[in-house]
Scaffold this motif. Structure first.
Motif, PDB file in Angstrom:
ATOM      1  N   LEU A 115       0.842  -1.207   0.000  1.00 43.47           N
ATOM      2  CA  LEU A 115       0.000   0.000   0.000  1.00 43.47           C
ATOM      3  C   LEU A 115       0.870   1.247   0.000  1.00 43.47           C
ATOM      4  O   LEU A 115       1.898   1.287   0.669  1.00 43.47           O
ATOM      5  CB  LEU A 115      -0.831   0.050   1.279  1.00 43.47           C
ATOM      6  N   THR A 116       0.425   2.270  -0.724  1.00 42.82           N
ATOM      7  CA  THR A 116       1.119   3.560  -0.661  1.00 42.82           C
ATOM      8  C   THR A 116       0.296   4.494   0.208  1.00 42.82           C
ATOM      9  O   THR A 116      -0.902   4.661  -0.032  1.00 42.82           O
ATOM     10  CB  THR A 116       1.246   4.177  -2.066  1.00 42.82           C
ATOM     11  N   LEU A 117       0.926   5.093   1.199  1.00 42.29           N
ATOM     12  CA  LEU A 117       0.208   5.963   2.131  1.00 42.29           C
ATOM     13  C   LEU A 117       0.859   7.339   2.135  1.00 42.29           C
ATOM     14  O   LEU A 117       1.813   7.585   2.863  1.00 42.29           O
ATOM     15  CB  LEU A 117       0.245   5.361   3.543  1.00 42.29           C
ATOM     16  N   CYS A 118       0.344   8.236   1.280  1.00 48.17           N
ATOM     17  CA  CYS A 118       0.935   9.567   1.190  1.00 48.17           C
ATOM     18  C   CYS A 118      -0.141  10.617   1.368  1.00 48.17           C
ATOM     19  O   CYS A 118      -1.322  10.353   1.157  1.00 48.17           O
ATOM     20  CB  CYS A 118       1.591   9.758  -0.168  1.00 48.17           C
ATOM     21  N   GLY A 119       0.301  11.797   1.712  1.00 46.75           N
ATOM     22  CA  GLY A 119      -0.625  12.917   1.793  1.00 46.75           C
ATOM     23  C   GLY A 119      -1.113  13.261   0.396  1.00 46.75           C
ATOM     24  O   GLY A 119      -0.584  12.757  -0.596  1.00 46.75           O
ATOM     25  N   GLY A 120      -2.116  14.128   0.336  1.00 45.55           N
ATOM     26  CA  GLY A 120      -2.616  14.532  -0.971  1.00 45.55           C
ATOM     27  C   GLY A 120      -3.706  13.597  -1.462  1.00 45.55           C
ATOM     28  O   GLY A 120      -4.390  13.888  -2.422  1.00 45.55           O
ATOM     29  N   SER A 121      -3.869  12.439  -0.814  1.00 50.55           N
ATOM     30  CA  SER A 121      -4.980  11.543  -1.128  1.00 50.55           C
ATOM     31  C   SER A 121      -5.818  11.444   0.142  1.00 50.55           C
ATOM     32  O   SER A 121      -5.281  11.565   1.241  1.00 50.55           O
ATOM     33  CB  SER A 121      -4.472  10.151  -1.484  1.00 50.55           C
ATOM     34  N   ALA A 131      -7.367  -1.626   6.773  1.00 48.46           N
ATOM     35  CA  ALA A 131      -8.233  -2.506   7.566  1.00 48.46           C
ATOM     36  C   ALA A 131      -8.393  -3.846   6.845  1.00 48.46           C
ATOM     37  O   ALA A 131      -8.480  -4.902   7.467  1.00 48.46           O
ATOM     38  CB  ALA A 131      -9.593  -1.844   7.769  1.00 48.46           C
ATOM     39  N   TYR A 132      -8.390  -3.805   5.518  1.00 50.42           N
ATOM     40  CA  TYR A 132      -8.533  -5.010   4.726  1.00 50.42           C
ATOM     41  C   TYR A 132      -7.277  -5.886   4.851  1.00 50.42           C
ATOM     42  O   TYR A 132      -7.342  -7.096   4.750  1.00 50.42           O
ATOM     43  CB  TYR A 132      -8.761  -4.593   3.271  1.00 50.42           C
ATOM     44  N   GLY A 133      -6.164  -5.227   5.053  1.00 44.48           N
ATOM     45  CA  GLY A 133      -4.922  -5.972   5.285  1.00 44.48           C
ATOM     46  C   GLY A 133      -3.862  -5.690   4.235  1.00 44.48           C
ATOM     47  O   GLY A 133      -4.166  -5.571   3.052  1.00 44.48           O
ATOM     48  N   ALA A 134      -2.621  -5.545   4.685  1.00 48.12           N
ATOM     49  CA  ALA A 134      -1.510  -5.303   3.756  1.00 48.12           C
ATOM     50  C   ALA A 134      -0.243  -5.850   4.373  1.00 48.12           C
ATOM     51  O   ALA A 134      -0.123  -5.943   5.600  1.00 48.12           O
ATOM     52  CB  ALA A 134      -1.359  -3.813   3.502  1.00 48.12           C
ATOM     53  N   HIS A 135       0.696  -6.240   3.513  1.00 46.51           N
ATOM     54  CA  HIS A 135       1.974  -6.758   4.015  1.00 46.51           C
ATOM     55  C   HIS A 135       3.034  -5.674   4.136  1.00 46.51           C
ATOM     56  O   HIS A 135       3.921  -5.739   4.971  1.00 46.51           O
ATOM     57  CB  HIS A 135       2.518  -7.843   3.056  1.00 46.51           C
ATOM     58  N   ILE A 136       2.950  -4.707   3.197  1.00 39.82           N
ATOM     59  CA  ILE A 136       4.010  -3.701   3.131  1.00 39.82           C
ATOM     60  C   ILE A 136       3.360  -2.323   2.981  1.00 39.82           C
ATOM     61  O   ILE A 136       2.420  -2.170   2.186  1.00 39.82           O
ATOM     62  CB  ILE A 136       4.930  -3.954   1.908  1.00 39.82           C
ATOM     63  N   ALA A 137       3.844  -1.345   3.725  1.00 37.85           N
ATOM     64  CA  ALA A 137       3.343   0.027   3.555  1.00 37.85           C
ATOM     65  C   ALA A 137       4.505   0.922   3.149  1.00 37.85           C
ATOM     66  O   ALA A 137       5.611   0.820   3.691  1.00 37.85           O
ATOM     67  CB  ALA A 137       2.715   0.530   4.850  1.00 37.85           C
ATOM     68  N   VAL A 138       4.234   1.782   2.160  1.00 38.49           N
ATOM     69  CA  VAL A 138       5.239   2.736   1.687  1.00 38.49           C
ATOM     70  C   VAL A 138       4.599   4.107   1.775  1.00 38.49           C
ATOM     71  O   VAL A 138       3.479   4.291   1.286  1.00 38.49           O
ATOM     72  CB  VAL A 138       5.598   2.453   0.207  1.00 38.49           C
TER      73      VAL A 138
END
Ligand code: AMP
Length: 486
Positions: A115-121, A131-138
C-alpha cells in the motif's frame, strides 16, 4: 558503527544467484532483466539478507530500491496479513516509484499486498485498505504519522523499517515524524537506511534507532568504507514573499531578476496561470516554456528537451504535468501559487537542492493563501522566512539571464536512421563548428534536436541548411522561431 570494506570497488560481475534467494525470486529477476547485481546491491544485499542493520550511501538510479526490497521481501510471511515492512520516503513521487518496484520484485511470491500511504490523497480509502490488510506500507512520514495516531496503521508485526532518501527527509523537516514512527516499531526489527549524503542528523538517527549498523558505500572515486560523503548535505533555502493578487505574475520576474537562477521550475496551480505567466515572462525577455496537461506528447517532449539541454531557463508547470520529471541541477523552484495541499509543496521544493547542491525555494503568497502557508509550516515543522518583494533589486544590470544554449530542430529522426554521431559529424565537419559549441542531441522518431551555443544558433542554421546530413539536404530551424511562427 562497524565499517564494512567496500568489496565492490572491483568491477567483478556478481550474479544474484550467489545470494540466498529462492529459485522463484531468481527467475523473476531474470525476467525483469536484472542480469547481475548493481554495486550497491552487491554491497548491501548479503548483509541485509543476513539481518544486519544498514546505512547505505546510494543515489537514485543505483538500484537501491531493489537492494532493500529484496531484503524485506525475503523476511516476509505472505500468510500473515499484517504490515511487516514499512518504507518511509520524502515524497509521494518516490513512494509511488518504490511501491512499483516492490510490486515488480514481489511477483515471484504469492499475493503480496503493498500500500502507498501519502498525503494529498484522502485518508479514508487508505484506512479502509489498511483494515482489509496489507503486508508492506510505503509512505511519507507525515501521513504515516496520521495513520499511527488514528490507529489505522499498526506496526506490532513489523520486521523491517526502511528510511529511503533519509537526507532529503531530514532536509524537509521530517526528523520528528521519523523518530515517532521508529518508536512505534518493535525493537527487534531490522532497520535499513539509504541516503545520498551524510549530514549529522543521519548519525543521530543511527545512534537512536539502529543496532550496530554496517555502513556500505559505493561511489565512483570514493575513498571506500568510511561512510563519509564529501558533499555537504542538500539544503533548501526557503523564502516567502507576501503579494497582492495583481502583483503575482510580475513578482515572478522580480524574483528571477534578483536571484538570477540558471534553471527554474515555476509551479502554478492552473493551466491558465501557466499560460499567462509564460506570456508575461516572454514579453520581458525571459526564455520560458509552459508544461501543462493540454500539450500533446510531442510538444511535451520538445519542452522537456529544451529545458534539459539548457536552452530554456524557466519551465512554468502544473504539479501534474511535472510529475515524474527527473531534472537534475535545478537551482530554483518558485511557487507562483501556494499549493493546495502541503505535501505537494514539499514535493515541489524537493526538486531543488538535490545531491548536495544548495537549492532555493521561493514562494509567493497572498493573504488568502496564508491558511495554506500555515499547513505547510506545520508539515515541515519550520516557519517560512519572509522577505519584502520591494527590497529585491535586479542584479547584474537587470536584464533577464539568457540560457547558454539554443535548440535547433532538424527534420528527420530515428525513422530516417539519423544518429547523434551523424549530426555531430555534420556540424564539426563541413560546417566547421567546434564540438564544444554543441550540446545535447536528442533524436525522436521524426525529428532531431540539437543544442548549440546560443550566440551561434543562427549561423548554425545557415551553414547546416547549406550542407548535407547523411547525403541529403537538411531542413533545420530554431525551435524559438518555430514557436514564434506557431
Ligand atoms: P533505483 O536506484 O532503485 O531507483 O533503480 C534504478 C533502476 O534500475 C530501476 O528502474 C530498477 O528497476 C533498475 N534496476 C535495479 N536493479 C537492477 C539490476 N540489478 N539490473 C538492472 N536494472 C536494475
Amino acid at each position: 558503527m562497524s565499517a564494512v570494506p567496500d568489496k565492490n570497488s572491483s568491477p567483478a560481475v556478481r550474479p544474484f544467484s550467489e545470494l540466498p534467494l529462492s529459485a522463484a525470486v531468481l527467475a523473476n529477476l531474470e525476467q525483469l532483466g536484472y542480469a547481475q547485481m548493481t554495486p550497491i546491491q552487491a554491497a548491501s544485499l548479503p548483509l541485509a539478507l543476513a539481518g544486519r542493520d544498514l546505512i547505505a550511501q546510494a543515489q537514485t538510479g543505483s538500484g537501491k530500491t531493489a537492494a532493500f526490497a529484496l531484503s524485506l521481501l525475503h523476511r516476509l510471511d505472505a500468510t500473515r496479513m499484517e504490515v511487516q515492512a514499512l518504507v518511509l520516503c520524502p515524497t509521494r513521487e518516490l513512494a509511488d516509484q518504490v511501491t512499483q518496484e516492490i510490486r515488480r520484485l514481489a511477483r515471484a511470491a504469492d499475493n503480496i499486498k503493498v500500500l502507498t500511504l501519502c498525503g494529498g490523497s484522502p485518508m479514508r480509502p487508505q484506512a479502509e485498505s489498511l483494515a482489509y490488510g496489507a503486508h508492506i506500507a510505503v509512505g511519507t512520514p507525515g501521513r504515516l504519522m496520521d495513520h499511527l495516531d488514528r490507529g489505522t496503521l499498526q506496526l506490532g508485526a513489523l520486521n523491517t523499517l526502511v528510511l529511503d532518501e533519509a537526507d532529503r527527509m531530514l532536509d524537509m523537516g521530517f526528523l520528528d515524524d521519523i523518530v515517532k514512527v521508529a518508536k512505534q516499531c518493535p525493537k527487534d526489527r531490522q532497520t535499513l537506511l539509504f541516503s545520498a549524503t551524510y549530514p549529522e542528523g543521519i548519525a543521530e538517527l543511527a545512534r537512536q534507532f539502529m543496532r550496530e549498523p554496517a555502513e556500505v558505500k559505493v561511489q565512483a572515486g570514493g575513498s571506500g568504507g568510511s561512510g563519509q560523503a564529501a558533499q555537504a548535505p542538500a539544503q533548501i533555502r526557503q523564502l516567502a514573499f507576501e503579494i497582492a493578487e495583481a502583483q503575482r505574475l510580475h513578482a515572478v520576474s522580480s524574483l528571477l531578476l534578483h536571484f538570477r537562477p540558471a534553471r527554474t521550475i515555476a509551479f502554478c496551480n492552473t493551466k491558465q496561470q501557466c499560460r499567462d505567466l509564460v506570456d508575461v515572462l516572454l514579453a520581458q525577455g525571459f526564455v520560458a516554456l509552459a508544461l501543462h496537461g493540454d500539450l500533446e506528447q510531442r510538444e511535451r517532449d520538445q519542452v522537456l528537451i529544451q529545458f534539459a539541454n539548457g536552452s530554456c531557463s524557466v519551465l512554468v508547470a502544473t504539479d501534474v504535468a511535472a510529475r515524474g520529471l527527473d531534472i537534475a541541477q535545478l537551482e530554483c523552484v518558485i511557487n507562483v501559487d501556494m499549493s493546495q495541499d502541503a505535501e505537494a509543496h514539499v514535493h515541489r521544493i524537493g526538486r531543488t537542492g538535490r545531491a548536495g547542491a544548495q537549492g532555493l525555494a521561493l514562494s509567493l503568497a497572498s493573504l488568502d493563501e496564508m491558511g495554506r502557508v500555515g499547513r505547510i509550516e506545520q508539515l515541515l515543522g519550520r516557519e517560512f522566512q519572509w522577505q519584502a518583494l520591494d527590497q529585491l533589486a535586479p542584479t547584474e544590470g537587470g536584464a533577464p539571464l539568457q540560457p547558454a544554449m539554443d535548440t535547433l530542430q532538424i527534420l528527420g529522426g530515428r525513422k530516417d536512421k539519423i544518429r547523434p554521431g551523424d549530426i555531430l559529424g555534420a556540424l564539426t565537419g563541413e560546417a566547421g563548428f567546434e564540438s564544444a559549441d554543441i550540446g545535447k542531441i536528442n533524436i525522436t522518431d521524426f525529428h532531431s534536436y540539437v543544442a548549440v551555443k546560443r550566440e551561434l544558433a543562427r549561423e548554425v542554421v545557415k551553414r547546416l541548411s547549406n550542407g548535407k546530413l547523411k547525403g541529403r539536404k537538411v531542413k533545420v530551424r530554431r525551435m524559438a522561431d518555430l514557436v514564434e511562427l506557431g
